[in-house]
Design a protein around this motif. Structure first.
Motif, PDB file in Angstrom:
ATOM      1  N   LEU A 198       0.781  -1.049  -0.049  1.00  0.00           N
ATOM      2  CA  LEU A 198      -0.153   0.053  -0.317  1.00  0.00           C
ATOM      3  C   LEU A 198       0.711   1.317   0.134  1.00  0.00           C
ATOM      4  CD1 LEU A 198      -2.683  -1.103   2.700  1.00  0.00           C
ATOM      5  CD2 LEU A 198      -2.991  -1.159   0.035  1.00  0.00           C
ATOM      6  N   GLN A 199       1.914   1.078   0.710  1.00  0.00           N
ATOM      7  CA  GLN A 199       3.008   2.331   0.574  1.00  0.00           C
ATOM      8  C   GLN A 199       3.666   2.664  -0.593  1.00  0.00           C
ATOM      9  OE1 GLN A 199       5.494   1.356   3.823  1.00  0.00           O
ATOM     10  NE2 GLN A 199       3.895   1.358   5.332  1.00  0.00           N
ATOM     11  N   SER A 200       3.632   1.550  -1.747  1.00  0.00           N
ATOM     12  CA  SER A 200       4.368   1.810  -2.732  1.00  0.00           C
ATOM     13  C   SER A 200       3.241   2.201  -4.197  1.00  0.00           C
ATOM     14  CB  SER A 200       4.805   0.343  -3.253  1.00  0.00           C
ATOM     15  OG  SER A 200       5.129   0.635  -4.683  1.00  0.00           O
ATOM     16  N   ASP A 201       3.870   2.820  -5.116  1.00  0.00           N
ATOM     17  CA  ASP A 201       2.814   3.182  -5.981  1.00  0.00           C
ATOM     18  C   ASP A 201       3.098   2.413  -7.334  1.00  0.00           C
ATOM     19  OD1 ASP A 201       4.916   4.325  -6.794  1.00  0.00           O
ATOM     20  OD2 ASP A 201       4.411   6.569  -6.922  1.00  0.00           O
ATOM     21  N   ASP A 202       3.869   1.400  -7.257  1.00  0.00           N
ATOM     22  CA  ASP A 202       4.003   0.668  -8.304  1.00  0.00           C
ATOM     23  C   ASP A 202       3.207  -0.259  -8.899  1.00  0.00           C
ATOM     24  OD1 ASP A 202       5.349  -1.030 -10.240  1.00  0.00           O
ATOM     25  OD2 ASP A 202       6.964  -1.980  -8.923  1.00  0.00           O
ATOM     26  N   PRO A 203       2.540  -0.094  -9.993  1.00  0.00           N
ATOM     27  CA  PRO A 203       1.481  -0.958 -10.482  1.00  0.00           C
ATOM     28  C   PRO A 203       1.802  -2.324 -10.502  1.00  0.00           C
ATOM     29  CG  PRO A 203       2.462   0.419 -12.399  1.00  0.00           C
ATOM     30  CD  PRO A 203       3.156   0.848 -11.049  1.00  0.00           C
ATOM     31  N   LEU A 204       3.124  -2.898 -10.456  1.00  0.00           N
ATOM     32  CA  LEU A 204       3.640  -4.066 -10.748  1.00  0.00           C
ATOM     33  C   LEU A 204       4.309  -4.327  -9.529  1.00  0.00           C
ATOM     34  CD1 LEU A 204       4.562  -4.452 -14.560  1.00  0.00           C
ATOM     35  CD2 LEU A 204       2.463  -5.469 -13.501  1.00  0.00           C
ATOM     36  N   TYR A 205       3.894  -4.077  -8.268  1.00  0.00           N
ATOM     37  CA  TYR A 205       4.563  -4.194  -7.160  1.00  0.00           C
ATOM     38  C   TYR A 205       4.922  -5.602  -6.702  1.00  0.00           C
ATOM     39  CZ  TYR A 205       5.602  -4.390  -2.063  1.00  0.00           C
ATOM     40  OH  TYR A 205       6.132  -4.634  -0.749  1.00  0.00           O
ATOM     41  N   GLN A 206       5.851  -6.195  -6.318  1.00  0.00           N
ATOM     42  CA  GLN A 206       6.317  -7.420  -6.003  1.00  0.00           C
ATOM     43  C   GLN A 206       7.022  -7.468  -4.774  1.00  0.00           C
ATOM     44  OE1 GLN A 206       8.498 -10.157  -8.738  1.00  0.00           O
ATOM     45  NE2 GLN A 206       6.722 -11.250  -8.741  1.00  0.00           N
ATOM     46  N   ALA A 207       6.793  -8.210  -3.881  1.00  0.00           N
ATOM     47  CA  ALA A 207       7.486  -8.291  -2.560  1.00  0.00           C
ATOM     48  C   ALA A 207       8.892  -8.722  -2.660  1.00  0.00           C
ATOM     49  CB  ALA A 207       6.843  -9.315  -1.546  1.00  0.00           C
ATOM     50  N   THR A 208       9.806  -8.023  -1.736  1.00  0.00           N
ATOM     51  CA  THR A 208      11.329  -8.388  -1.765  1.00  0.00           C
ATOM     52  C   THR A 208      11.579  -9.273  -0.471  1.00  0.00           C
ATOM     53  OG1 THR A 208      11.756  -6.364  -0.450  1.00  0.00           O
ATOM     54  CG2 THR A 208      11.917  -6.586  -2.951  1.00  0.00           C
ATOM     55  N   ASP A 209      10.478  -9.394   0.440  1.00  0.00           N
ATOM     56  CA  ASP A 209      10.928 -10.189   1.681  1.00  0.00           C
ATOM     57  C   ASP A 209       9.308 -10.777   2.253  1.00  0.00           C
ATOM     58  OD1 ASP A 209       9.407  -7.944   2.658  1.00  0.00           O
ATOM     59  OD2 ASP A 209      11.011  -7.201   3.743  1.00  0.00           O
ATOM     60  N   GLY A 210       9.396 -11.233   3.328  1.00  0.00           N
ATOM     61  CA  GLY A 210       8.071 -11.658   3.969  1.00  0.00           C
ATOM     62  C   GLY A 210       8.232 -13.222   4.267  1.00  0.00           C
ATOM     63  N   VAL A 211       7.860 -13.492   5.583  1.00  0.00           N
ATOM     64  CA  VAL A 211       8.165 -14.794   5.905  1.00  0.00           C
ATOM     65  C   VAL A 211       6.846 -15.423   6.886  1.00  0.00           C
ATOM     66  CG1 VAL A 211       9.501 -14.409   8.149  1.00  0.00           C
ATOM     67  CG2 VAL A 211       9.690 -16.753   6.759  1.00  0.00           C
ATOM     68  N   ALA A 212       5.801 -14.387   6.844  1.00  0.00           N
ATOM     69  CA  ALA A 212       4.603 -14.435   7.624  1.00  0.00           C
ATOM     70  C   ALA A 212       3.690 -15.553   7.142  1.00  0.00           C
ATOM     71  CB  ALA A 212       3.962 -13.499   8.104  1.00  0.00           C
ATOM     72  N   ASP A 213       2.584 -16.038   7.770  1.00  0.00           N
ATOM     73  CA  ASP A 213       1.649 -16.819   7.271  1.00  0.00           C
ATOM     74  C   ASP A 213       0.614 -16.245   6.495  1.00  0.00           C
ATOM     75  OD1 ASP A 213       0.332 -15.733   9.393  1.00  0.00           O
ATOM     76  OD2 ASP A 213      -0.104 -17.526  10.697  1.00  0.00           O
ATOM     77  N   GLY A 214       0.864 -15.199   6.145  1.00  0.00           N
ATOM     78  CA  GLY A 214      -0.316 -14.332   5.500  1.00  0.00           C
ATOM     79  C   GLY A 214      -0.221 -14.830   4.130  1.00  0.00           C
ATOM     80  N   ALA A 215       0.671 -15.533   3.607  1.00  0.00           N
ATOM     81  CA  ALA A 215       0.636 -15.882   2.160  1.00  0.00           C
ATOM     82  C   ALA A 215       0.064 -17.283   1.978  1.00  0.00           C
ATOM     83  CB  ALA A 215       2.247 -16.336   1.927  1.00  0.00           C
ATOM     84  N   ALA A 216      -0.296 -17.935   3.066  1.00  0.00           N
ATOM     85  CA  ALA A 216      -1.017 -19.252   2.953  1.00  0.00           C
ATOM     86  C   ALA A 216      -2.476 -19.059   3.376  1.00  0.00           C
ATOM     87  CB  ALA A 216      -0.536 -20.347   3.840  1.00  0.00           C
ATOM     88  N   MET A 217      -2.928 -18.061   3.649  1.00  0.00           N
ATOM     89  CA  MET A 217      -4.267 -17.735   4.490  1.00  0.00           C
ATOM     90  C   MET A 217      -5.329 -17.510   3.360  1.00  0.00           C
ATOM     91  SD  MET A 217      -4.116 -14.100   6.142  1.00  0.00           S
ATOM     92  CE  MET A 217      -4.315 -12.720   5.014  1.00  0.00           C
ATOM     93  N   LYS A 218      -5.042 -17.388   2.068  1.00  0.00           N
ATOM     94  CA  LYS A 218      -5.729 -16.591   1.252  1.00  0.00           C
ATOM     95  C   LYS A 218      -5.965 -17.412  -0.081  1.00  0.00           C
ATOM     96  CE  LYS A 218      -1.818 -13.692   0.199  1.00  0.00           C
ATOM     97  NZ  LYS A 218      -1.420 -12.146   0.518  1.00  0.00           N
ATOM     98  N   VAL A 219      -5.562 -18.493  -0.030  1.00  0.00           N
ATOM     99  CA  VAL A 219      -5.305 -19.406  -1.385  1.00  0.00           C
ATOM    100  C   VAL A 219      -6.503 -20.282  -1.812  1.00  0.00           C
ATOM    101  CG1 VAL A 219      -2.799 -19.482  -1.205  1.00  0.00           C
ATOM    102  CG2 VAL A 219      -4.208 -21.515  -0.550  1.00  0.00           C
ATOM    103  N   THR A 220      -7.631 -20.208  -1.157  1.00  0.00           N
ATOM    104  CA  THR A 220      -8.699 -21.175  -1.330  1.00  0.00           C
ATOM    105  C   THR A 220      -9.308 -20.910  -3.065  1.00  0.00           C
ATOM    106  OG1 THR A 220      -9.274 -21.312   1.053  1.00  0.00           O
ATOM    107  CG2 THR A 220     -11.127 -21.961  -0.717  1.00  0.00           C
ATOM    108  N   ALA A 221      -9.737 -19.723  -3.237  1.00  0.00           N
ATOM    109  CA  ALA A 221     -10.221 -19.555  -4.428  1.00  0.00           C
ATOM    110  C   ALA A 221      -9.441 -19.825  -5.604  1.00  0.00           C
ATOM    111  CB  ALA A 221     -10.525 -17.906  -4.494  1.00  0.00           C
ATOM    112  N   ALA A 222      -7.955 -19.222  -5.400  1.00  0.00           N
ATOM    113  CA  ALA A 222      -6.982 -19.746  -6.407  1.00  0.00           C
ATOM    114  C   ALA A 222      -6.588 -21.023  -6.536  1.00  0.00           C
ATOM    115  CB  ALA A 222      -5.489 -18.893  -5.957  1.00  0.00           C
TER     116      ALA A 222
END
Length: 486
Positions: A198-222
């Motif tokens: 949200l702090q970035s204005d890059d339309p193709l933003y991509q993370a450079t880090d992140g090891v929390a479990d938020g990656a796994a909580m949102k994949v049901t639809a995908a």
């Protein structure tokens, strides 16, 4: 005599190798000795194959060295494979890397599309119910992000980087128990991965880090969207994950949950833990993570051992929380939730116990949950392993900054239950909470039945991409071109 069409990877060879599966050589040679035709269908290419060591030419050399007789090889064949025949048709969805044995006529039939749609609906409805029941607007991100990913996939005909980033940045339009939810479903003061986007204005933003479990909580639809393509599911779940989480562990956590959901969506050997472990090993090979995946795979193997030794959900919950963890770490809560989902207790409500106050459900206690596990349940030895691994991958300081305030003080209940109950609801149904689910769905206002239909569609329909005309959104059009070119 019949004509047998056999796949190479996962049926004759162990997936991604030249190693024959148990019984495969004898099986094919027995077919030939009986006068049947054997034709291999494979996605492998004859010359320019990726990876290079699995070309059809080299595969033929291995078959010759094994003394395998066959009639022909048809290469470059995508999955799924549909047989249309006017006289005698029989198909088997063979369990990945399982021993190849005589196919019996009473083998289970593949699921009807309507059955899969119903299961996907139950999975989405369960995520909705957990968020509604947990009733904390700061922890509704599981549902919000699950749905925004699903809507992006269905409206764009697949992964669209710019569209997904734009959806993360928009308010979702949900009024959660009367309170409007912010972008991503996260509290504005939250400093995790979504806040960085949200702090970035890059339309193709991509993370450079992140090891929390938020990656796994949102994949049901995908997971539902890429259900028909094992390799495509792995690669596209990873593309979705990379937008917000970059570490190998976080990416593997999303793949693990997606593969577990695939088991239950397809009702394909859904209680087989060994298969899930094997599929994770295959996923690591596909993603070419190598030794970087060892820590995560070790935790998966440990969780599998625990789940085979404890079948009662309360005992299993305690052991997983003690020896795997239920922290906001990629190798903690997602792994524990996946292996807890193998139990058969379908009474979901007992894990929640709320007081009703001012027309709001407030999470004062969580019944059995609070009595069984807490922030200090995790074994000190396991915590030390977590710290050591975080330091080894350079994520310790960032994790402490974003999640240190509740590390060893609480457990990630909402994410754990969102993942686990979504899986269990797909597997066993929603009967125990059938009077509450409509209330949850109505509060969010999404048509989950229609979304489930859209997610579970034939692959040929996924080719059509419904994007905005470039004139309406030139920035997004340029961004999308960059994504497709890259």
């Amino acid at each position: 005599m019949a004509t047998y069409l056999l796949d190479f990877d996962g049926v004759f060879f162990r997936y991604g190798t030249m190693e024959p599966i148990e019984g495969a050589v004898d099986y094919v040679n027995d077919l030939k000795s009986q006068g049947h035709k054997v034709i291999f269908l494979t996605a492998r290419q004859r010359y320019q194959n990726d990876p290079e060591h699995l070309t059809v030419e080299k595969t033929e050399q291995v078959l010759a060295s094994l003394g395998v007789a066959f009639d022909s090889i048809v290469d470059g064949v995508s999955s799924p494979r549909v047989l249309v025949n006017d006289e005698g048709a029989f198909a088997i969805n063979h369990p990945l890397n399982s021993p190849l044995q005589q196919i019996m006529q009473d083998s289970p039939r593949p699921p009807q599309r309507s059955e899969v749609v119903e299961r996907v609906y139950r999975g989405l409805a369960a995520v909705s119910w957990v968020a509604w029941k947990y009733a904390d607007s700061n922890d509704a991100d599981d549902y919000v992000q699950t749905l925004l990913i699903g809507k992006s996939l269905t409206s764009c005909g697949g992964f669209d980087h710019a569209d997904l980033v734009a959806r993360y940045r928009r308010r979702p339009g949900y009024h959660f128990h009367g309170e409007e939810l912010p972008a991503g479903g996260n509290h504005p003061q939250y400093q995790g991965q979504i806040s960085k986007l949200l702090q970035s204005d890059d339309p193709l933003y991509q993370a450079t880090d992140g090891v929390a479990d938020g990656a796994a909580m949102k994949v049901t639809a995908a997971a539902a969207y890429y259900l028909d393509d094992f390799q495509g599911l792995i690669k596209n779940i990873d593309r979705v994950t990379r937008v917000t989480h970059a570490t190998v562990d976080a990416r593997l956590s999303a793949i693990l949950v997606a593969l577990r959901l695939r088991q239950v969506f397809l009702d394909d050997d859904p209680d087989n833990m060994d298969r899930l472990v094997e599929e994770m090993r295959v996923a690591v090979k596909i993603m070419q993570f190598g030794d970087q995946a060892n820590f995560f795979l070790d935790r998966v193997a440990r969780a599998r051992t625990i789940a085979t030794q404890h079948d009662q959900p309360v005992d299993l919950l305690y052991k997983l929380c003690r020896d795997i963890g239920m922290d906001h770490l990629a190798w903690s809560t997602p792994i524990a939730a996946c292996f807890w989902s193998y139990h058969n207790d379908t009474d979901f409500s007992k894990w929640f116990s709320h007081q009703h106050e001012k027309k709001m459900y407030l999470p004062r206690r969580f019944g059995i949950f609070r009595r069984v596990v807490h922030g200090l349940t995790l074994d000190r030895r396991v915590h030390a392993e977590d710290v050591q691994h975080l330091r080894a991958i350079g994520q310790y300081d960032d994790f402490v900054k974003t999640h240190g305030y509740h590390w060893q003080k609480s457990v990630d209940i909402d994410t754990f239950l969102s993942i686990a109950i979504s899986i269990i609801a797909v597997r066993h149904g929603l009967d125990s909470v059938k009077t509450e689910v409509p209330q949850a769905i109505e509060m969010f206002g999404d048509d989950l039945a229609t979304l489930a239909e859209q997610l579970v569609q034939m692959p040929s329909r996924k080719a059509s991409c419904q994007r905005e005309p470039a004139s309406q959104n030139p920035q997004r059009a340029v961004a999308s071109k960059i994504v497709r070119a890259g």
